[in-house]
Every structure is written in C-alpha cells, then in structure tokens.
Design a protein around this motif. Structure first.
Motif, mmCIF file in Angstrom:
data_model
loop_
_atom_site.group_PDB
_atom_site.id
_atom_site.type_symbol
_atom_site.label_atom_id
_atom_site.label_comp_id
_atom_site.label_asym_id
_atom_site.label_seq_id
_atom_site.Cartn_x
_atom_site.Cartn_y
_atom_site.Cartn_z
ATOM 1 N N LEU A 1 -45.630 -41.479 -42.261
ATOM 2 C CA LEU A 1 -46.259 -40.845 -43.740
ATOM 3 C C LEU A 1 -46.535 -39.795 -43.548
ATOM 4 N N PHE A 2 -47.986 -39.672 -42.462
ATOM 5 C CA PHE A 2 -48.890 -38.674 -42.114
ATOM 6 C C PHE A 2 -48.978 -37.657 -41.576
ATOM 7 N N ILE B 1 -55.598 -35.652 -50.295
ATOM 8 C CA ILE B 1 -54.784 -36.603 -49.518
ATOM 9 C C ILE B 1 -54.507 -37.745 -50.209
ATOM 10 N N LEU C 1 -50.668 -38.675 -51.019
ATOM 11 C CA LEU C 1 -50.111 -39.823 -49.578
ATOM 12 C C LEU C 1 -49.431 -40.469 -50.794
ATOM 13 N N THR D 1 -45.681 -39.691 -52.034
ATOM 14 C CA THR D 1 -45.132 -39.759 -51.038
ATOM 15 C C THR D 1 -44.179 -41.260 -50.599
#
Length: 224
Positions: free
Chosen positions: A5-6, A166, A170, A173
């Motif tokens: 994911l990151f 972030i 996130l 996403t």
C-alpha cells in the motif's frame, strides 16, 4: 503493480527515471510572469492571493520592523499548498507526504528563529522559558518543559503536515483498490465517496499549508 500500500509514497517507484521529486518544481512553472502591461486573469488571481496572504501575516507580525518577512511566509504557504494539491492528481508524486520534505522546511526556519532570538533578544528568550506569575518551586520544571517544547517544534510542524497528507491519500488508495471487486451499485457509491474525499483533501491541502505557515509565523514573532 504495487508491492504494498505504501509503495505509492515511495520516490523510487516509477517506470524509467527517478524524477518524482522533480514534482516540487511544478510550483515554479505555475507562477505567472509579469511581462505584460495589462495582466491576464491568471496573473490577477495570483496577485490577489498573494496580497490576501500578505495581509493575513501582516496582522501576526506586529512589529513593523520585520514587515518584509511576510513575503517569506506567504511564499511558504503557496509553495506547500500547491505541492499538496499536486498530490491529488493521478501519477503525481506527493512530496508533502514525506518527512524529508517537511523537515527541510521546518528545521531551517526554526534554527534561524532560535539563532536570531538568542543572539539579538537573549533576555526576551530567557523570559519566555518562565511564565509570568509562576511559583518559584515549579520554575526548574517549567524551564525544562519550555525547553523541550521549543526543541520539538520543527518535528511537530513536519509530522503534522506529513500525517495529515498521508492519511487522506491512504484512505483514497484503500477505497479505490476495492473498486474492481464491487457491483455496479456499490461502485457508484464508491465513486461518490471518492469525490467527497477529494473535496475534503482539497480543503486539508489548504488548511495544512495555512497551519504550517501560521505556526512558523508565530514562532518567529516569539523570537522578535
């Protein structure tokens, strides 16, 4: 395909050339040039934004001796805000979601304020360590607490900006990755949710750049 994911926040993940950090220079290409006698609408909007931000910081910097420093904080606000907005576009690297970006902005500002304050206004800086009317028994603890709070200021500035940027990216996403596995009805709900999240992230991009620059201005006014 993303490894995890990151990986969307990894500067080295791209197809051919590592130019992700080059996205910080997009802000310079967006600045209008003042070549013409009659400015265009984009130039007028840019000047209006600059003047409004200048008036906002002029209220915080009460000493007229340092009124020119509003240009530094106005530039800082616009620079962070545009970089925050750039991260909302597809395939654009989000620089403000990294501590490298935030720390390189907060640490030089904080160091310059501290060096200027302790050299020029030493008595004023020492007086800031002890609140007025504090009991004498608590003075050592108050000095220690104020010293620690001064030291961690650049870290709190950087972490606040990075964490807020972030977190929204996130969430977007995570929601978008579940899109191919949803039905048509749920996919429409997901798209509506994504649009609302993008509007929220646009507001966060403005608010976080404003908070960063306002706190930097307040820290500078304490050193004057």
């Amino acid at each position: 395909m993303m490894a995890n994911l990151f990986s969307t926040f990894d500067p080295s993940t791209n197809h051919s050339l590592s130019l992700n950090w080059f996205s910080t220079t997009i802000v310079f290409f967006m600045m209008p040039t003042l070549f013409w006698l009659a400015p265009c609408r984009w130039t007028q909007a840019w000047l209006l934004l600059t003047f409004q931000v200048h008036k906002e910081f002029k209220i915080l910097i009460k000493t007229s001796k340092y009124s020119g420093s509003t240009l530094i904080f106005s530039t800082l606000l616009i620079f962070i805000m545009i970089n925050n907005f750039m991260g909302l576009f597809p395939y654009v690297f989000t620089c403000s979601s990294h501590l490298n970006f935030s720390l390189y902005l907060s640490i030089p500002l904080w160091l310059s304020f501290m060096i200027f304050g302790w050299i020029v206004n030493t008595t004023h800086m020492l007086a800031h360590l002890v609140p007025q009317g504090a009991p004498s028994m608590l003075l050592p603890f108050l000095v220690l607490i104020e010293t620690i709070s001064n030291i961690i200021r650049p870290g709190t500035l950087a972490i606040r900006l990075t964490a807020n940027m972030i977190a929204g990216h996130l969430l977007i996403t995570l929601l978008s990755s579940s899109g191919p596995h949803l039905s048509f009805f749920l996919c429409n709900i997901l798209i509506t949710t994504q649009i609302l999240l993008l509007i929220l992230e646009s507001a966060v991009a403005i608010i976080q750049s404003y908070v960063f620059s306002i706190l930097a201005t307040l820290y500078s006014s304490e050193a004057n």
